[in-house]
Design a protein around this motif. Structure first.
Motif, mmCIF file in Angstrom:
data_model
loop_
_atom_site.group_PDB
_atom_site.id
_atom_site.type_symbol
_atom_site.label_atom_id
_atom_site.label_comp_id
_atom_site.label_asym_id
_atom_site.label_seq_id
_atom_site.Cartn_x
_atom_site.Cartn_y
_atom_site.Cartn_z
ATOM 1 N N MET A 155 0.846 -1.204 0.000
ATOM 2 C CA MET A 155 0.000 0.000 0.000
ATOM 3 C C MET A 155 0.880 1.253 0.000
ATOM 4 N N TYR A 156 1.940 1.245 0.778
ATOM 5 C CA TYR A 156 2.858 2.385 0.829
ATOM 6 C C TYR A 156 3.517 2.598 -0.533
ATOM 7 N N GLY A 191 3.722 5.785 -3.167
ATOM 8 C CA GLY A 191 4.983 6.298 -3.698
ATOM 9 C C GLY A 191 4.975 6.383 -5.217
ATOM 10 N N CYS A 192 4.450 5.346 -5.880
ATOM 11 C CA CYS A 192 4.366 5.344 -7.353
ATOM 12 C C CYS A 192 3.444 6.454 -7.848
ATOM 13 N N ALA A 193 2.339 6.660 -7.143
ATOM 14 C CA ALA A 193 1.407 7.727 -7.537
ATOM 15 C C ALA A 193 2.084 9.087 -7.446
ATOM 16 N N PRO A 220 -2.987 7.093 -5.184
ATOM 17 C CA PRO A 220 -3.402 6.132 -6.212
ATOM 18 C C PRO A 220 -4.918 6.173 -6.393
ATOM 19 N N GLU A 221 -5.385 5.557 -7.471
ATOM 20 C CA GLU A 221 -6.819 5.418 -7.676
ATOM 21 C C GLU A 221 -7.403 4.530 -6.576
ATOM 22 N N TYR A 222 -8.634 4.842 -6.176
ATOM 23 C CA TYR A 222 -9.315 4.080 -5.121
ATOM 24 C C TYR A 222 -9.331 2.588 -5.457
ATOM 25 N N GLU A 223 -9.674 2.245 -6.709
ATOM 26 C CA GLU A 223 -9.792 0.843 -7.094
ATOM 27 C C GLU A 223 -8.455 0.115 -7.029
#
Length: 710
Positions: free
Chosen positions: A152-153, A157-159, A167-170
């Protein structure tokens, strides 16, 4: 003598096991190192930086605790050191801190935003499930959650690298979905093994091997320990061996007699599942020895704290204090993030594989023996808009899953062969009279069942003449019910009601039946009642032909919130439920005791149901045992073992069972009349204005008379 092939296979298995353990240890060290770095790097921007840094700090605390337990330091620590660590592990969700805890969905949404707040509050709650495996030295359970946290972390970081705030919710929801889906098989096998296999003896070894006079042992379980557990253990330590023996004997004899009265062969069973709250270890130790004399070994598993175990606000297993009931209530529908048909099917497949794996153990499993507690401050939950909630489609999936899971269990642990028992004791939160109340409950749990058996038979003899029973409230109570009874074809040899003494449901004091649904109509109302640890105000259920057609309560300001509260926690997501049981409680001693100490609102349903007529919604009292013939002490066969819904089991088992059974009691002081009504219209009153008026039942009024004199 082992052959060379067998020796070779054992060596291969040991090698494989060692390889798995080394792999888990390597994964642990990698995850540990990465999580340690999070607190030192700039990483994410506000508000997510604070979430991940503070949550990483908690994960580090749990990992350090695991290493502390693994090293054996836990057994050398002082009581003060153990208490300090226990406090740190649970302090974030305690009521005084919960307002600014990421475990609180309302705070998480306020700080992190809609969507992300619920997802990350779920993640935090699942990371809290690492505490138990840290004390059980189960490294794999730590690793999979540490890796979930890092995944999740990493997504955040990628976002950030892609110029996005998050990130996107989905994307985040899918990470959670596949975590739950991937590990459901492992969790099912582990959970079932804990219930069926005495070798899974983490708690048992603490109970049997510890010096119970040294209260440090309470902190070895890894549960939250409050003053209540310490005082309970101290109180039991002050009791004589004879007193502890009487408590244990009542509990274990109730279990044994449960098999006997239902014509079930206990000699076929080798294991019993003990469930209890910490503090009662002296009694549990004595009970383990009693069960051993019956040829039975105990399993004692921990109440679920993870979505992988199916956590619930209704705790089943061993457990400590509730650090915060609102926290548990806030996360009771977290499965809304991942519950779909694919997951349900996979979960059921995993469950069947687990039962196949443990089918020999399942065949000799006798059932649970529960020690319930009561006395805590009644919990009235707060409804929050920010919590996750099951959709209507998910509710139907949940109902279908529970039905299929119940059938699966009954396939391997046959209902007609297993039994159970339940007994309850107070905890210190009940007030300054705790020790007196505890002693009174011990007396109530050991009342002369022969006396009650005789009086209850008089009530049954009258009820067996009736076509239906009429129940009406008194004062503000709006109850007005007609309960239809089965027709007895041979009254000399048949009966509708079971004469219940102190066996599976301790204490003594009720007669009960499974009524017919067609012809059972009217309103059931109770001004205030506590069911499964939750408070209900002005609870009202309307029945038509035995099925709930409408329902409501007065807990919240809106009718919508009240209906949801009932549908979630009484209806268990079903659109309707049948009246599965009608009973008359006869334990006036317990009622007067509760009045004397002012603890009526704190008694468990186990005792409360003996203090007036009660009605269960859901499955019948004989669920999955309808074809097992049972008899009363007078030799009459109990014929009312099913209703029109449970009779569907031969056609469609999914429509026959609801996998829930909730008792709702009308206290004597709200009961205007309870009468047997014959086919010719003649009435025979059993109770009027809260007092027994049927001839031969005068003895039940003696506690009332004594109360009135005082």
């Amino acid at each position: 003598m082992e052959t060379e092939m067998e020796i070779g296979m054992e060596k291969d298995m040991e090698k494989e096991k060692k390889g798995v353990e080394e792999n888990i240890e390597e994964r642990y060290n990698l995850a540990r190192g990465r999580i340690w770095e999070i607190g030192e790097e700039a990483g994410l921007k506000a508000p997510f930086a604070h979430y991940f840094q503070s949550t990483a700090s908690f994960v580090r605390l749990v990992a350090e605790t695991y290493e502390w337990v693994e090293s054996g330091e836990i057994y050398r620590a002082s009581l003060e050191e153990l208490q300090e660590r226990n406090g740190k592990l649970y302090e974030d969700i305690l009521p005084g801190n919960y307002g600014v805890s990421y475990g609180n969905p309302a705070y998480a949404v306020e700080m992190l935003g809609e969507g992300a707040g619920q997802l990350l509050s779920f993640l935090y709650a699942e990371l809290r499930a690492m505490i138990a495996p840290a004390f059980e030295k189960d490294c794999e359970q730590l690793v999979i959650r540490m890796e979930l946290f890092l995944e999740m972390y990493g997504a955040f970081g990628c976002a950030l690298e892609d110029g996005k705030e998050m990130p996107e919710y989905e994307e985040l929801r899918h990470i959670i979905y596949w975590f739950v889906s991937d590990y459901s098989e492992m969790a099912s096998k582990k959970r079932l093994g804990e219930m069926l296999c005495p070798e899974e003896d983490f708690a048992l070894r603490i109970i049997m091997d510890s010096d119970l006079d040294d209260l440090r042992y309470l902190y070895y379980f890894g549960e939250y320990v409050s003053e209540s557990e310490l005082k309970t253990a101290s109180h039991l330590n002050g009791m004589s061996e004879e007193e502890i023996g009487r408590m244990a004997d009542t509990y274990t004899e109730g279990y044994r007699i449960g098999f006997e009265v239902c014509n079930k062969d206990i000699s076929k069973k080798k294991t019993v599942n003990i469930q209890y709250r910490l503090g009662f270890e002296r009694m549990i130790r004595a009970s383990v020895k009693n069960f051993a004399r019956m040829g039975m070994r105990p399993t004692i598993y921990r109440a679920g704290g993870s979505v992988l175990q199916g956590k619930s606000i209704r705790k089943r297993g061993f457990f400590g204090a509730d650090a915060n009931k609102q926290y548990e209530y806030d996360h009771k529908e977290d499965q809304a993030l991942y519950l779909d048909k694919q997951y349900v099917n996979r979960k059921l497949e995993a469950m069947r594989e687990a039962y196949e794996m443990w089918k020999e153990e399942a065949a000799v499993f006798g059932g649970p023996a529960l020690v319930e507690t009561f006395g805590e401050e009644p919990f009235a939950p707060m409804a929050k808009a920010e919590t996750l909630k099951l959709s209507q489609k998910q509710q139907k999936l949940e109902v279908g899953y529970m039905s299929a899971a119940g059938d699966l269990q009954n396939e391997y642990i046959k209902g007609e062969e297993r039994s159970f028992t339940i007994i309850a004791f107070p905890v210190p939160e009940i007030g300054v009279d705790y020790e007196e109340i505890f002693d009174e409950i011990v007396k109530i749990n050991t009342l002369d069942y022969k006396l009650y058996q005789s009086i209850q038979q008089r009530i049954i003899d009258t009820l067996d003449l009736a076509d239906y029973v009429e129940v009406k409230g008194m004062g503000a109570n709006r109850t007005d019910l007609k309960v239809k009874l089965h027709e007895l074809k041979n009254p000399d040899k048949e009966t509708n009601f079971e004469n219940c003494v102190a066996d599976v449901n301790i204490p003594v004091g009720e007669v009960f039946t499974s009524p017919l649904l067609k012809g059972t109509d009217g309103v059931l109302h109770v001004s205030r009642v506590f069911l499964n640890g939750l408070e209900y105000k002005d609870l009202e259920l309307n029945f038509a032909d035995g099925m709930i057609k409408d329902y409501g309560c007065g807990n919240f300001s809106s009718e919508e919130e009240n209906r949801k509260y009932l549908k979630d926690n009484v209806m268990f997501c079903h659109d309707t439920l049948p009246m599965g049981e009608f009973a008359i409680g006869t334990n006036t001693v317990a009622y007067v005791m509760a009045k004397h100490y002012g603890i009526g609102d704190k008694l468990p349903i186990l005792i409360a149901e003996k203090m007036g007529p009660h009605f269960a919604v859901g499955d019948t009292c004989y669920s999955h045992e309808e074809d097992v013939q049972t008899f009363n002490p007078d030799g009459k066969a109990i014929i009312a073992r099913e209703n029109e819904v449970s009779a569907l089991r031969s056609v469609d088992r999914g429509k026959a069972y609801f996998n829930c059974h909730t008792d709702i009691t009308i206290p004597y002081d709200e009961l205007g009349e309870l009468s047997a009504v014959m086919k010719n219209g003649e009435k025979k009153a059993i109770i009027k204005e809260g007092r027994f008026v049927l001839k031969g039942c005068e003895g039940l009024n003696l506690p009332f008379e004594e109360m009135d004199r005082k």
